[in-house]
Scaffold this motif. Sequence first.
Motif, mmCIF file in Angstrom:
data_model
loop_
_atom_site.group_PDB
_atom_site.id
_atom_site.type_symbol
_atom_site.label_atom_id
_atom_site.label_comp_id
_atom_site.label_asym_id
_atom_site.label_seq_id
_atom_site.Cartn_x
_atom_site.Cartn_y
_atom_site.Cartn_z
ATOM 1 N N LYS A 96 0.837 -1.200 0.000
ATOM 2 C CA LYS A 96 0.000 0.000 0.000
ATOM 3 C C LYS A 96 0.864 1.238 0.000
ATOM 4 O O LYS A 96 1.775 1.372 0.795
ATOM 5 C CB LYS A 96 -0.903 0.025 1.230
ATOM 6 N N LEU A 97 0.548 2.148 -0.887
ATOM 7 C CA LEU A 97 1.267 3.405 -0.939
ATOM 8 C C LEU A 97 0.456 4.520 -0.304
ATOM 9 O O LEU A 97 0.994 5.401 0.334
ATOM 10 C CB LEU A 97 1.581 3.769 -2.392
ATOM 11 N N PHE A 98 -0.858 4.477 -0.538
ATOM 12 C CA PHE A 98 -1.728 5.542 -0.070
ATOM 13 C C PHE A 98 -2.871 4.946 0.747
ATOM 14 O O PHE A 98 -3.306 3.831 0.504
ATOM 15 C CB PHE A 98 -2.316 6.322 -1.241
ATOM 16 N N ARG B 242 -5.213 19.334 0.608
ATOM 17 C CA ARG B 242 -6.678 19.455 0.571
ATOM 18 C C ARG B 242 -7.339 18.155 1.013
ATOM 19 O O ARG B 242 -8.282 18.159 1.807
ATOM 20 C CB ARG B 242 -7.139 19.805 -0.845
ATOM 21 N N LEU B 243 -6.838 17.036 0.488
ATOM 22 C CA LEU B 243 -7.415 15.736 0.837
ATOM 23 C C LEU B 243 -7.224 15.432 2.320
ATOM 24 O O LEU B 243 -8.127 14.914 2.979
ATOM 25 C CB LEU B 243 -6.795 14.638 -0.031
ATOM 26 N N ALA B 244 -6.063 15.768 2.843
ATOM 27 C CA ALA B 244 -5.810 15.554 4.270
ATOM 28 C C ALA B 244 -6.770 16.385 5.119
ATOM 29 O O ALA B 244 -7.303 15.901 6.118
ATOM 30 C CB ALA B 244 -4.359 15.897 4.601
ATOM 31 N N ASP B 245 -7.005 17.626 4.707
ATOM 32 C CA ASP B 245 -7.957 18.476 5.438
ATOM 33 C C ASP B 245 -9.351 17.865 5.434
ATOM 34 O O ASP B 245 -10.028 17.840 6.459
ATOM 35 C CB ASP B 245 -8.005 19.884 4.847
ATOM 36 N N VAL C 85 -1.125 14.832 6.125
ATOM 37 C CA VAL C 85 -0.711 14.347 4.813
ATOM 38 C C VAL C 85 0.085 13.053 4.973
ATOM 39 O O VAL C 85 -0.098 12.106 4.209
ATOM 40 C CB VAL C 85 0.132 15.417 4.072
ATOM 41 N N GLU C 86 0.937 13.001 5.991
ATOM 42 C CA GLU C 86 1.770 11.817 6.214
ATOM 43 C C GLU C 86 0.947 10.576 6.549
ATOM 44 O O GLU C 86 1.366 9.466 6.237
ATOM 45 C CB GLU C 86 2.770 12.075 7.337
#
Length: 66
Positions: A3-5, A49-52, A58-59
């Motif tokens: 898994k990367l993401f 944006r996706l992390a928010d 983000v990490e």
Amino acid sequence: MNKLFYLKEYRRKLGITQAEMGRKAGVARGTISRIERGAYTPSVTLAMRLADICQASVEEIFPRRE
């Protein structure tokens, strides 16, 4: 599977579709799909944006690859 993401897991916890996530982030559903499959690496701006949206760092969503 390496898994990367982890975007898919966070999106599912929120109970939203790829299309909804895309609308919130200002991108197409296909972009979210490609990110979740590891076929596309988002820009720093999009990753933030996706992390928010996911209320995560983000990490946590996009861990660094060693």
